[in-house]
Design a protein around this motif. Structure first.
Motif, PDB file in Angstrom:
ATOM      1  N   THR A   1       0.835  -1.192   0.000  1.00 48.34           N
ATOM      2  CA  THR A   1       0.000   0.000   0.000  1.00 48.34           C
ATOM      3  C   THR A   1       0.873   1.246   0.000  1.00 48.34           C
ATOM      4  O   THR A   1       1.779   1.379   0.815  1.00 48.34           O
ATOM      5  CB  THR A   1      -0.904   0.015   1.261  1.00 48.34           C
ATOM      6  N   LEU A   2       0.603   2.137  -0.915  1.00 49.28           N
ATOM      7  CA  LEU A   2       1.319   3.399  -0.978  1.00 49.28           C
ATOM      8  C   LEU A   2       0.464   4.464  -0.306  1.00 49.28           C
ATOM      9  O   LEU A   2      -0.643   4.774  -0.768  1.00 49.28           O
ATOM     10  CB  LEU A   2       1.591   3.791  -2.429  1.00 49.28           C
TER      11      LEU A   2
ATOM     12  N   ASN B   1      -7.256   7.367  -5.921  1.00 52.92           N
ATOM     13  CA  ASN B   1      -7.240   7.672  -7.355  1.00 52.92           C
ATOM     14  C   ASN B   1      -8.329   6.923  -8.105  1.00 52.92           C
ATOM     15  O   ASN B   1      -8.856   7.430  -9.100  1.00 52.92           O
ATOM     16  CB  ASN B   1      -5.859   7.420  -7.944  1.00 52.92           C
ATOM     17  N   GLU B   2      -8.698   5.758  -7.638  1.00 48.62           N
ATOM     18  CA  GLU B   2      -9.828   5.039  -8.242  1.00 48.62           C
ATOM     19  C   GLU B   2     -11.122   5.809  -7.977  1.00 48.62           C
ATOM     20  O   GLU B   2     -11.963   5.951  -8.863  1.00 48.62           O
ATOM     21  CB  GLU B   2      -9.922   3.613  -7.685  1.00 48.62           C
TER      22      GLU B   2
ATOM     23  N   ASP C   1      -4.696   5.811   1.120  1.00 48.21           N
ATOM     24  CA  ASP C   1      -4.226   4.854   0.120  1.00 48.21           C
ATOM     25  C   ASP C   1      -4.301   5.492  -1.268  1.00 48.21           C
ATOM     26  O   ASP C   1      -5.386   5.839  -1.752  1.00 48.21           O
ATOM     27  CB  ASP C   1      -5.084   3.592   0.178  1.00 48.21           C
ATOM     28  N   TYR C   2      -3.171   5.664  -1.894  1.00 43.49           N
ATOM     29  CA  TYR C   2      -3.059   6.312  -3.201  1.00 43.49           C
ATOM     30  C   TYR C   2      -3.924   5.617  -4.263  1.00 43.49           C
ATOM     31  O   TYR C   2      -4.649   6.275  -5.009  1.00 43.49           O
ATOM     32  CB  TYR C   2      -1.597   6.334  -3.618  1.00 43.49           C
ATOM     33  N   VAL C   3      -3.865   4.307  -4.328  1.00 40.75           N
ATOM     34  CA  VAL C   3      -4.599   3.553  -5.357  1.00 40.75           C
ATOM     35  C   VAL C   3      -6.105   3.710  -5.165  1.00 40.75           C
ATOM     36  O   VAL C   3      -6.847   3.989  -6.114  1.00 40.75           O
ATOM     37  CB  VAL C   3      -4.184   2.061  -5.353  1.00 40.75           C
ATOM     38  N   VAL C   4      -6.571   3.559  -3.931  1.00 41.97           N
ATOM     39  CA  VAL C   4      -8.005   3.666  -3.643  1.00 41.97           C
ATOM     40  C   VAL C   4      -8.508   5.080  -3.949  1.00 41.97           C
ATOM     41  O   VAL C   4      -9.534   5.253  -4.607  1.00 41.97           O
ATOM     42  CB  VAL C   4      -8.298   3.292  -2.175  1.00 41.97           C
TER      43      VAL C   4
ATOM     44  N   ARG D   1     -11.206   8.793 -10.244  1.00 39.39           N
ATOM     45  CA  ARG D   1     -11.529   8.404 -11.624  1.00 39.39           C
ATOM     46  C   ARG D   1     -13.042   8.223 -11.817  1.00 39.39           C
ATOM     47  O   ARG D   1     -13.585   8.509 -12.882  1.00 39.39           O
ATOM     48  CB  ARG D   1     -10.798   7.107 -11.967  1.00 39.39           C
TER      49      ARG D   1
ATOM     50  N   TYR E   1      -6.058  15.471  -1.985  1.00 45.10           N
ATOM     51  CA  TYR E   1      -7.446  15.322  -2.441  1.00 45.10           C
ATOM     52  C   TYR E   1      -8.340  16.430  -1.909  1.00 45.10           C
ATOM     53  O   TYR E   1      -9.565  16.319  -1.952  1.00 45.10           O
ATOM     54  CB  TYR E   1      -7.950  13.930  -2.063  1.00 45.10           C
TER      55      TYR E   1
END
Length: 57
Positions: free
Chosen positions: A2-3, A31-32, A26-29, A35, A10
């Motif tokens: 996790t990054l 950014n999802e 969490d960067y991935v979560v 999107r 944000y």
């Protein structure tokens, strides 16, 4: 893996951003989520803010 990144990245999602640089997300979560949200999304939306700040309430 996790990054984690500062939540302040944000802040544009909020009508009245508050700095919380000490909170990481969490960067991935995030950014999802970004999107999937409509372009120009803010919370609360301007119409709601108008109602909440109206002197007629």
């Amino acid at each position: 893996m996790t990054l984690l990144v500062p939540s302040d990245l944000y802040n544009r999602w909020f009508t009245t951003p508050v700095s919380t640089a000490h909170i990481e997300v969490d960067y991935v979560v995030m950014n999802e989520l970004m999107r999937k949200l409509p372009k120009g999304y803010v919370f609360p939306d301007p119409a709601t803010m108008h109602i909440l700040t109206s002197e007629n309430n």
